[in-house]
Design a protein around this motif. Sequence first.
Motif, PDB file in Angstrom:
ATOM      1  N   UNK A 170      -7.899 -63.054 -32.984  1.00  0.00           N
ATOM      2  CA  UNK A 170      -8.505 -62.398 -33.961  1.00  0.00           C
ATOM      3  C   UNK A 170      -7.365 -61.568 -34.848  1.00  0.00           C
ATOM      4  N   UNK A 171      -6.862 -62.356 -35.917  1.00  0.00           N
ATOM      5  CA  UNK A 171      -5.634 -61.715 -36.654  1.00  0.00           C
ATOM      6  C   UNK A 171      -6.075 -60.272 -37.297  1.00  0.00           C
ATOM      7  N   UNK A 172      -7.185 -59.878 -37.384  1.00  0.00           N
ATOM      8  CA  UNK A 172      -7.402 -58.584 -37.770  1.00  0.00           C
ATOM      9  C   UNK A 172      -7.293 -57.443 -36.836  1.00  0.00           C
ATOM     10  N   UNK A 173      -7.230 -57.860 -35.608  1.00  0.00           N
ATOM     11  CA  UNK A 173      -6.984 -56.934 -34.601  1.00  0.00           C
ATOM     12  C   UNK A 173      -5.422 -56.979 -34.266  1.00  0.00           C
ATOM     13  N   UNK A 174      -4.911 -55.564 -34.566  1.00  0.00           N
ATOM     14  CA  UNK A 174      -3.510 -55.656 -34.415  1.00  0.00           C
ATOM     15  C   UNK A 174      -2.970 -55.774 -33.154  1.00  0.00           C
ATOM     16  N   UNK A 175      -3.717 -55.546 -31.914  1.00  0.00           N
ATOM     17  CA  UNK A 175      -3.466 -55.798 -30.709  1.00  0.00           C
ATOM     18  C   UNK A 175      -3.596 -57.016 -29.966  1.00  0.00           C
ATOM     19  N   UNK A 176      -4.206 -57.972 -30.852  1.00  0.00           N
ATOM     20  CA  UNK A 176      -4.327 -59.434 -30.456  1.00  0.00           C
ATOM     21  C   UNK A 176      -3.149 -60.157 -30.066  1.00  0.00           C
ATOM     22  N   UNK A 177      -3.163 -61.108 -29.243  1.00  0.00           N
ATOM     23  CA  UNK A 177      -2.202 -61.908 -28.991  1.00  0.00           C
ATOM     24  C   UNK A 177      -1.489 -62.543 -30.239  1.00  0.00           C
ATOM     25  N   UNK A 178      -2.527 -63.062 -31.127  1.00  0.00           N
ATOM     26  CA  UNK A 178      -2.160 -63.562 -32.354  1.00  0.00           C
ATOM     27  C   UNK A 178      -1.429 -62.700 -33.195  1.00  0.00           C
ATOM     28  N   UNK A 179      -2.034 -61.575 -33.480  1.00  0.00           N
ATOM     29  CA  UNK A 179      -1.419 -60.513 -34.270  1.00  0.00           C
ATOM     30  C   UNK A 179       0.073 -60.179 -33.885  1.00  0.00           C
ATOM     31  N   UNK A 180       0.209 -60.096 -32.437  1.00  0.00           N
ATOM     32  CA  UNK A 180       1.334 -59.640 -31.965  1.00  0.00           C
ATOM     33  C   UNK A 180       2.577 -60.954 -32.536  1.00  0.00           C
ATOM     34  N   UNK A 181       1.838 -62.064 -31.854  1.00  0.00           N
ATOM     35  CA  UNK A 181       2.801 -63.343 -32.161  1.00  0.00           C
ATOM     36  C   UNK A 181       3.235 -63.334 -33.736  1.00  0.00           C
ATOM     37  N   UNK A 182       2.415 -63.139 -34.740  1.00  0.00           N
ATOM     38  CA  UNK A 182       2.801 -62.981 -36.090  1.00  0.00           C
ATOM     39  C   UNK A 182       3.683 -61.971 -36.388  1.00  0.00           C
ATOM     40  N   UNK A 183       3.628 -60.937 -35.772  1.00  0.00           N
ATOM     41  CA  UNK A 183       4.397 -59.709 -36.242  1.00  0.00           C
ATOM     42  C   UNK A 183       5.706 -59.889 -35.536  1.00  0.00           C
ATOM     43  N   UNK A 184       5.953 -60.500 -34.363  1.00  0.00           N
ATOM     44  CA  UNK A 184       7.194 -60.386 -33.623  1.00  0.00           C
ATOM     45  C   UNK A 184       7.796 -61.573 -33.716  1.00  0.00           C
ATOM     46  N   UNK A 185       7.149 -62.597 -34.067  1.00  0.00           N
ATOM     47  CA  UNK A 185       7.844 -64.163 -34.208  1.00  0.00           C
ATOM     48  C   UNK A 185       7.978 -64.619 -35.616  1.00  0.00           C
ATOM     49  N   UNK A 186       7.716 -63.737 -36.503  1.00  0.00           N
ATOM     50  CA  UNK A 186       7.858 -63.970 -38.017  1.00  0.00           C
ATOM     51  C   UNK A 186       6.823 -64.992 -38.376  1.00  0.00           C
ATOM     52  N   UNK A 187       5.554 -64.798 -37.882  1.00  0.00           N
ATOM     53  CA  UNK A 187       4.384 -65.492 -38.636  1.00  0.00           C
ATOM     54  C   UNK A 187       4.439 -65.414 -40.304  1.00  0.00           C
ATOM     55  N   UNK A 188       3.978 -66.697 -40.581  1.00  0.00           N
ATOM     56  CA  UNK A 188       3.958 -66.641 -41.843  1.00  0.00           C
ATOM     57  C   UNK A 188       2.630 -67.704 -42.437  1.00  0.00           C
ATOM     58  N   UNK A 189       2.028 -67.639 -43.652  1.00  0.00           N
ATOM     59  CA  UNK A 189       1.263 -68.283 -44.376  1.00  0.00           C
ATOM     60  C   UNK A 189       1.805 -69.576 -45.126  1.00  0.00           C
ATOM     61  N   UNK A 190       0.765 -70.453 -45.341  1.00  0.00           N
ATOM     62  CA  UNK A 190       1.197 -71.743 -46.201  1.00  0.00           C
ATOM     63  C   UNK A 190       0.919 -71.342 -47.560  1.00  0.00           C
ATOM     64  N   UNK A 191       1.813 -71.694 -48.436  1.00  0.00           N
ATOM     65  CA  UNK A 191       1.463 -71.635 -50.024  1.00  0.00           C
ATOM     66  C   UNK A 191       1.082 -70.352 -50.253  1.00  0.00           C
ATOM     67  N   UNK A 192       1.825 -69.190 -49.833  1.00  0.00           N
ATOM     68  CA  UNK A 192       1.338 -67.867 -50.565  1.00  0.00           C
ATOM     69  C   UNK A 192       1.103 -67.617 -51.852  1.00  0.00           C
ATOM     70  N   UNK A 193       1.728 -68.608 -52.708  1.00  0.00           N
ATOM     71  CA  UNK A 193       1.522 -68.310 -54.214  1.00  0.00           C
ATOM     72  C   UNK A 193       0.278 -68.657 -54.593  1.00  0.00           C
ATOM     73  N   UNK A 194      -0.692 -69.086 -53.806  1.00  0.00           N
ATOM     74  CA  UNK A 194      -2.130 -69.063 -54.328  1.00  0.00           C
ATOM     75  C   UNK A 194      -3.067 -68.084 -54.036  1.00  0.00           C
ATOM     76  N   UNK A 195      -2.540 -67.040 -53.175  1.00  0.00           N
ATOM     77  CA  UNK A 195      -3.404 -66.038 -52.979  1.00  0.00           C
ATOM     78  C   UNK A 195      -4.657 -66.403 -52.099  1.00  0.00           C
ATOM     79  N   UNK A 196      -4.610 -67.461 -51.358  1.00  0.00           N
ATOM     80  CA  UNK A 196      -5.587 -67.745 -50.552  1.00  0.00           C
ATOM     81  C   UNK A 196      -5.620 -66.968 -49.332  1.00  0.00           C
TER      82      UNK A 196
END
Lengths: 243, 835, 325
Positions: free
Chosen positions: A167-193
């Motif tokens: 769950x990327x909305x739960x700040x304590x989930x493993x995925x959120x931590x990974x995004x936060x701490x390992x520089x997680x990014x989204x694809x084509x941010x230019x489209x606001x999706x």
Amino acid sequence: MTQLALVIDLNVCVGCQACVTSCKEWNTSGEAGPMGDQNPYGADPTGTFFNRVQTFEVGEFPNTETVHFPKSCLHCEDPPCVPVCPTGASYKRKEDGIVLVDYDKCIGCKYCSWACPYGARELDEQQQVMKKCTLCVDRIYDMTMAEADRKPSCVKACPTSARLFGDVHDPESAVSIAIRESGGYALMPEWGTHPANHYLPRRKTRIKIHEDELERADNPLKVDRQLPKPAMSEPTLDDVTTW
Amino acid sequence: MQALTGMFARQFGTPNYAAHGGFCSVNMAAGMIYTIGGSFWEFGGPDLDRAKLFVMIGTAEDHHSNPLKIALSKFKRDGGRFISINPVRTGYSAIADEWVPIRPGTDGALLLAIIHEIIATGLYDREFLVQYSNAGQLINVDEANDEFGFFVRTEVPTEEACYEPQDKLWWDRSTDRAVVTHSPGADPFLLGEFKLPDGTPVKPAFQLLQERVKEYTPEWAAQITGIPAETIRRVAHEMGVTARDQKIELPIAWTDSWGREHDTVTGNPVAFHAMRGLAAHSNGFQTIRAMSILMSLLGTIDRPGGFRHKAPFPRPIPPCARTPNDPRAVQPNRPLDGMALGWPSDPDDLFVNDDGSPVRIDKAFSWEYPLSVHGLMHNAITNAWRGDPYRIDTLLIFMANMAWNSTMNAVEVRKMLNDKAEDGEYKIPFLVVCDAFHSEMTAFADLILPDTTYLERHDVMSMLDRPISEFDGPVDSVRVPVVPVSGDCKPFQEVLIELGTRLKLPAFVTKEGERKFRDYPDFVVNWESEPGSGIGFLAGWRGKGGEKSLRGEPNPNQWEMYKKNNCVFHYELPKSYQYMRNWNKGYLEWSQRNRITRYAEPILIHIYSEVLQRFRAAAQGKGFSRRPPEALKKRVETYFDPLPFYYDPLEAQVTDKHQYPLAAVTQRPMAMYHSWDSQNAWLRQIHTHNYLYVNAQTAQRQGIDDGDWIWVESQWGKVKCMARHSEAVEPGTVWTWNAIGKAAGAWNLTPDANESQKGFLLNHLISEELPSGAARISNSDPITGQAAWYDVRVKIYKVGAGETAITSPQFETMKPYPGMKARSSILAYLGIKAK
Amino acid sequence: MHPAFSVIFLTTLIGAAQGLFLALFTAQSYAAFKLLPQPDAHAFYGQGSLLALVLLVAGLAASFFHLGHPERAWRAAAKWRTSWLSREVIVLPAFMGVVFLYGLAHWLDWHPVLMTLPGGLPVDPSAILGVAGTVLAFALFVCTAMIYACLKFLAEWHSPLTVINYILLGGASGFTLAAAFAAATAPELVGFLAGWAAIITLLGLLSRGASLIRNARLKPKSTLQTAIGIKHPKIVQKTQGFMGGSFNTREFFHGRPVAVLRGVKWFFILGVFLVPLPLLLAGMQGGVALLAGAFAMQYLGLLAERWYFFAQANHPQNLYYQSIA
Ligand SMILES: Nc1nc2c(c(=O)[nH]1)N[C@H]1C(S)=C(S)[C@@H](COP(=O)(O)OP(=O)(O)OC[C@H]3O[C@@H](n4cnc5c(=O)[nH]c(N)nc54)[C@H](O)[C@@H]3O)O[C@H]1N2
Ligand SMILES: Nc1nc2c(c(=O)[nH]1)N[C@H]1C(S)=C(S)[C@@H](COP(=O)(O)OP(=O)(O)OC[C@H]3O[C@@H](n4cnc5c(=O)[nH]c(N)nc54)[C@H](O)[C@@H]3O)O[C@H]1N2
Ligand code: SF4
Ligand code: SF4
Ligand code: SF4
Ligand code: SF4
Ligand code: SF4
Ligand SMILES: [Mo]
């Protein structure tokens, strides 16, 4: 609010394609019906897949990075594919943010696929309905499965565990931590999706050796008389001066 | 399977049995086992749990591919540094922290230069080398002496059953004289030159190594490998400093072979892994020796964070199994007197006739390839066709596609399989092929034995075979059928048992000639290596009630017990037996008690290989009774160097490199298993055909655009294919995926399938033989007979205008067999998930 | 994008029908204000509407070929709040219904005066239906165009010019058709209709020309860098992950060489604008053949224009599907 997603770690993905086939294996044998293949044993075989692993080369020899890049539906938080669907077959679930297609409602107009900048949707030639990654919604809530199995098929199959699920909305989930701490990014941010799926970049480990670390006092060459002492008879200051 | 097929062949009485190791990676097995008593492959591997620096050389996929992937990602996540040395950056190399592109076949130069730098800077683990290798042992360096190049020996009391007595000498630093190795309190010089009391000049092995690598500077290697000298130096320093400064100390007490107790196990966390990128070259054995020695210099053998053995390894150097050394071991209607494959330790172990000529059809264990411990399958067909050394009646091929991807020179070999002699008889009169699928090979068979797939039969992954052990102890496993047998097929295991029984081969019948085993499962349970030995195919749940492990009487319920335990038996060694096993008294005695090994002596690392020196001495006309034939003397003398050295691969030596400037290699695609996954409708969408990857600049210089049709030509043949530009390949190398190209119609694909129309096989460019004076010799490592797949040199050029966009060569379309159904043009499984 | 013939026919046929209807009602309005002679309403408006209806039905029929499940097409009306496609699906039949009724009113000569506008202008059902039809025709143009124009990733489409083009090109072809039709059934209107057809065609040339110029200058917002999130000027795809093609390689690529694209572009510039214009001007004096020729040319040109409209649109998803290996 929950938003389930995959986080894909490009730092460890070796491009083995296990996620590709395990995804198809799970989803083709499900109630939603097979994901057909055309010309399976002939020229130019083609078929429906929810997940593809691509390869990119970044840079020029010898400074080349080979990047294996798995891609499935990103379960966008603002999914442009949903509002355009005339039938409501494409929808985003309130409870967990999964974007799904109701195959019984879909008329196969392909419009949603035009509205996805990521090329994540595929029309099934056999069933003539739009398909895409379901985030294995028919696994992750299946209480008849052991808890460890209640994960997407591709996640289970990935030998390098390059695919994280949560769950990327739960700040304590493993995925959120990974995004936060390992520089997680989204694809084509230019489209606001606002894709829910994220990617973790390559990270490098380097070793720094200071020059004075190279030779230590206990260098074994000394033991073997390889850093030689001058002979007693060689001239010294003693031979030329007194103080 | 190898244990069973080997046993059948031996019982049948033929000397001509080989397994795929000879064309696969025997250089890896032999190079390491003859050096450290164990090897990568199923026999050991890198301890990525504890390593800090991991150096992977020439590996794209490897045998334990999933475990390796799991370990690799965990290693990276734990912050380890991963260096990949490979001409190509794909797969594993893609996620390396550093890619070191190298010219194919030149790793020996790189490794020797790293050794040079490690020794020059004193970054080796002296203590480890002294205690656990022969680095300190004194070698006779008196050229006039018959014993030149051999260790000097002294009289020591030896126990019974001693394999390698500890009768060598050190030059003790404190007393400044020669002492028996491992004498209490002694500490030898590793460097220097000494004179024995009788005047014999001697040097420690390490001194000879230092002298050997003196010229192998990073600058020298840079010229050969294409890797900048500063990179070589830096990588050497990274290895040395990491090994030295990041020591691991585990609180595990153990006792070494000399009775000394240690409170801890220490490790130097630099792990290596290498596979066919080193092995599949004709200088691979010596290259792999160099790598093993580098690993030993860094003190990483069977220690945490380094290389770890897997049972039944380590084994004495070389392991004890021997082939017969006398043609009289082959007699009609009698089992072969010895093992078909083994580990020669000196020229007297060779399987040759009195005139020195080979006994075996593949010429393994002859002077041509003395240490060909896995045989040379890749030469069996050519030799049989030529009748050199003799003609054969029947060739039985099991599970090998030798009309296609596991053969070199596939175009010609396919002709040989069909060729007739003047008398009208086929040169290979009777060809039996056991295959589970519609492979290219089956098209040549006189008799096809349709096998089951692994889902339909019983199988054992036995300790007698390729072990599947873990670092912490022996493991074996079984397969049980999960789907019923389909069609008219029979597991090959059952076929062998049945044949053995009907032929009344001794292992399969009672003294009275009665059937001994009902079927294969029955055989697995009840067969013992000799009556009452308690050693069988499976190590788990032995003894009448399944109460014993490793050794014990047959257990009628063994299969059931395996099934109950997920089909796996895992014996975890006590912690104190898990490390330093070459010299771990407890482990060695345990292994001796359990008859895993006959000898419990310490297995010292062979920095200096006396085994090789024995062959060299014979070639120099010294010592042993057996001498190589005149024509091979020079070859044996050159390549059987007791210290690693670098030479150009044999093919490069006979190639005009200006005309054929590029090295061509293949790699395994992760999504395909050799030739037979193209039958899988999903996998073949991923790899429908293959391209030749060419460095973009190299291609542009030839006017070759991305996607162009090109000819690839070696001295031996040419293929037409498509080019793909790449920045991830060293400019002097071209490469393609292995075994994606297919013969038209094979594997029940339609004749117009991309695999045969656009896909291609590099094997058409690779010769199975090289000219050797007037004669021909296998295109293989001169020591082990390892097939030199990756030595071929090529040139590339655009196809002429008007040449068709279809691969060449093409073969007559393979026909379906009676009963084979045409494939549907749509595939849609209608499975319903079990709830 | 891959130009699907179903959609090409749908948009061009209904566009011409909408234009035709607009032409009919314009003529009726002008006639009502006595700015034009009153034609034979029965024939001109009645049969003209029938002609528009035929085009609409043909377009609708073509559109079914675009659907994987035409039998479920009715479901497409569900999401009118968010989907321009859904809106089109609602507006199109509504428009067809109005055209039908409008034609019917004229065909049956059903002209009861419902009310009188200030100035003494009588309002009959055909006038009300005409107004409703006009609103719906414009709504339909907007819906159809917005299906494309609302997709912000497709920069070539994502512009008000798309809507203007749909209106002008549909209008031009409809007026041309109306002129040709009038030449056969109501010669007194030919000059008026052909004149307007020429004017709208000219305007269409301007707006379509503007969009061509705009599109030629577009810089894609998405790049391989943003597509895979790696910052480096040199990124090349080696493999898209499969070799025999997929929906993503078929639906979003025209699969034709650049030369074909360029050829089609010049063909439609000639066909839609440059050839019909002189024909229309010449045809203002009457001349069924000239005007029919103008329409035929313009319609063919529009097929090419629509093909080009799709083919030129470069979908960012294509960044992910460039190479096999
Ligand atoms: N150019 C080039 N050539 C190479 C290599 C390379 O790197 N480059 N690699 C070499 C190496 S390391 C190897 S190991 C060889 C591998 O080459 P092969 O040993 O020829 O491997 P496969 O293609 O897997 O062929 C095995 C055959 O077994 C059949 N088979 C599969 N399952 C079963 C079964 O259950 N029972 C029976 N009876 N048959 C079965 C398949 O149909 C196939 O015909 O290729 C070698 N050839
Ligand atoms: N998916 C899959 N897995 C397999 C197999 C399969 O067919 N498919 N086959 C199995 C078998 S039988 C085997 S033997 C193993 C083999 O597994 P690997 O040993 O990984 O063998 P290859 O795939 O041949 O890869 C050899 C690598 O060496 C590199 N190389 C070539 N020449 C040189 C050189 O001179 N120096 C260096 N440093 N590198 C070089 C090549 O670029 C390539 O990356 O894989 C096993 N696993
Ligand atoms: S990735 Fe594409 S299909 Fe998936 S939610 Fe986003 S826009 Fe929709
Ligand atoms: S193809 Fe199906 S899911 Fe996609 S927009 Fe059309 S109806 Fe909706
Ligand atoms: S989450 Fe499930 S459906 Fe989505 S890619 Fe993974 S396996 Fe396929
Ligand atoms: S299974 Fe994992 S490692 Fe393999 S391609 Fe997929 S994400 Fe990458
Ligand atoms: S092919 Fe099978 S045995 Fe080999 S690594 Fe993959 S899963 Fe394991
Ligand atoms: Mo192999």
